[in-house]
Design a protein around this motif. Structure first.
Motif, PDB file in Angstrom:
ATOM      1  N   LEU A  99       0.831  -1.279   0.103  1.00  0.00           N
ATOM      2  CA  LEU A  99      -0.184   0.071   0.134  1.00  0.00           C
ATOM      3  C   LEU A  99       0.867   1.315  -0.065  1.00  0.00           C
ATOM      4  N   GLY A 100       1.991   1.214   0.750  1.00  0.00           N
ATOM      5  CA  GLY A 100       2.960   2.506   0.788  1.00  0.00           C
ATOM      6  C   GLY A 100       3.306   2.746  -0.629  1.00  0.00           C
ATOM      7  N   LEU A 101       3.970   1.688  -1.383  1.00  0.00           N
ATOM      8  CA  LEU A 101       4.407   1.829  -2.758  1.00  0.00           C
ATOM      9  C   LEU A 101       3.192   2.288  -3.702  1.00  0.00           C
ATOM     10  N   GLY A 102       2.182   1.859  -3.579  1.00  0.00           N
ATOM     11  CA  GLY A 102       1.048   2.357  -4.278  1.00  0.00           C
ATOM     12  C   GLY A 102       0.570   3.676  -4.303  1.00  0.00           C
ATOM     13  N   LEU A 103       0.508   4.108  -2.917  1.00  0.00           N
ATOM     14  CA  LEU A 103       0.009   5.370  -2.385  1.00  0.00           C
ATOM     15  C   LEU A 103       1.309   6.430  -2.899  1.00  0.00           C
ATOM     16  N   ALA A 184       5.302   4.745   5.803  1.00  0.00           N
ATOM     17  CA  ALA A 184       5.821   3.637   4.624  1.00  0.00           C
ATOM     18  C   ALA A 184       5.722   4.732   3.155  1.00  0.00           C
ATOM     19  N   THR A 185       4.755   5.324   3.229  1.00  0.00           N
ATOM     20  CA  THR A 185       4.387   6.096   2.095  1.00  0.00           C
ATOM     21  C   THR A 185       5.210   7.161   1.965  1.00  0.00           C
ATOM     22  N   LEU A 186       5.616   7.818   3.002  1.00  0.00           N
ATOM     23  CA  LEU A 186       6.445   9.061   3.012  1.00  0.00           C
ATOM     24  C   LEU A 186       7.913   8.433   2.457  1.00  0.00           C
ATOM     25  N   ILE A 187       8.194   7.390   3.072  1.00  0.00           N
ATOM     26  CA  ILE A 187       9.622   6.977   2.838  1.00  0.00           C
ATOM     27  C   ILE A 187       9.487   6.383   1.437  1.00  0.00           C
ATOM     28  N   TYR A 188       8.667   6.214   0.840  1.00  0.00           N
ATOM     29  CA  TYR A 188       8.459   5.528  -0.892  1.00  0.00           C
ATOM     30  C   TYR A 188       8.647   6.997  -1.490  1.00  0.00           C
TER      31      TYR A 188
END
Length: 304
Positions: A99-103, A184-188
């Motif tokens: 989900l983090g990568l997709g977002l 996770a989204t922020l890191i990605y």
């Protein structure tokens, strides 16, 4: 008359010899960090290993060897807590990566309100974990909860999210993902933004599709971000306690107990030596999973 030009003497103690002299100044820089590390980590760790081999209270202790560990692994509830910990960590870390990568891909594209949506996605990270747990406990109530009432409008009978043994652990894991996917989204996002734009421009000239850009550029070049998300999510999942305790307290029965909640229950019951042994088991479990995984992922990152 021949005049001999005097040549400057080359001192034996030149720059090379000076470089060989090691000043103790830089070594002393490690001392404050070493003291803090020893006081806050090494001493408590060694002390925990010792007290896990005893039956102790506040006033005295009795050395009993490995009896606490034997008791720990003979109790079905304790062993199931160990298994639930691994399942919980795998579910939460896997979903946060996907989900983090997709977002992140969505929030780095040219969409309207991109900055606002980034704030919305990251907001749950800032909310108190206990507050999130109590809120979702009300929302997931099987009778009056908003989630089941919304499903009933569609003709669907919602399950007992936190009261059914088949759903309790997974339900808490999904709430954990909702709260932590923003980080996770922020890191990605940071990983994707750091990719040079020349790659995308070259792919655009070659007529690459959005899927080809993702598969051939974003996915491989965002691997360092993926490694970071995997490690942080696994560590958080293996050590998770507060959200589970706020929502289910390990219930119903022992179906959502993780090793941290088991340790807390043993401590509440007065079995301090057994709870200390559980802490050591948790420490060894985290070390056994994270250390080789970190070494493997770091070696893959060097190969990039």
């Amino acid at each position: 008359m021949v005049t001999v030009e005097a040549r400057p003497r080359t001192s034996v103690a030149g720059p090379a010899s000076k470089a060989r002299k090691k000043s103790p100044y830089s070594s002393w820089f490690y001392l404050p960090a070493a003291i803090v590390y020893a006081v806050l980590f090494l001493v408590p760790t060694v002390t925990s290993f010792y007290f896990s081999l005893t039956r102790w209270s506040i006033f005295d202790s009795q050395f009993i060897g490995f009896d606490n560990y034997v008791t720990f692994f003979r109790e079905p509830a304790l062993v199931s807590g160990l298994w639930h910990t691994v399942v919980y960590a795998v579910i939460t870390s896997g979903l946060k990566v996907v989900l983090g990568l997709g977002l992140a891909v969505l929030l780095t594209s040219q969409i309207i309100g991109r900055g606002y949506l980034r704030s919305v996605v990251f907001f749950p990270v800032l909310v108190s974990t206990i507050g999130v747990g109590l809120t979702f406990t009300i929302l997931m109530d099987p009778e009056d909860g908003l989630i089941n009432e919304s499903l009933s409008l569609l003709g669907i009978t919602g399950p007992g999210w936190l009261t059914d043994p088949s759903y309790a652990l997974v339900s808490v894991a999904l709430v954990d993902v909702w709260k932590g996917v923003g980080l996770a989204t922020l890191i990605y996002i940071a990983g994707i933004v750091s990719i040079p734009q020349e790659y995308f421009e070259a792919a655009r000239v070659d007529g690459a599709t959005a899927w080809q850009n993702f598969r051939s550029i974003v996915l491989p070049l965002a691997r360092p971000a993926t490694f970071t998300v995997i490690l942080l999510s696994l560590i958080g999942g293996l050590r998770s306690f507060d959200l589970i305790w706020a929502m289910t307290r390990g219930g119903p029965g022992f179906t959502s107990d993780v090793i941290a909640s088991v340790i807390y229950k043993q401590y509440q019951a007065g079995f301090y030596g057994l709870s200390t042994a559980g802490n050591v088991v948790l420490f060894l479990l985290v070390t056994a999973i994270i250390f080789p995984l970190s070494r493997y992922l770091n070696s893959k990152e060097v190969d990039l």
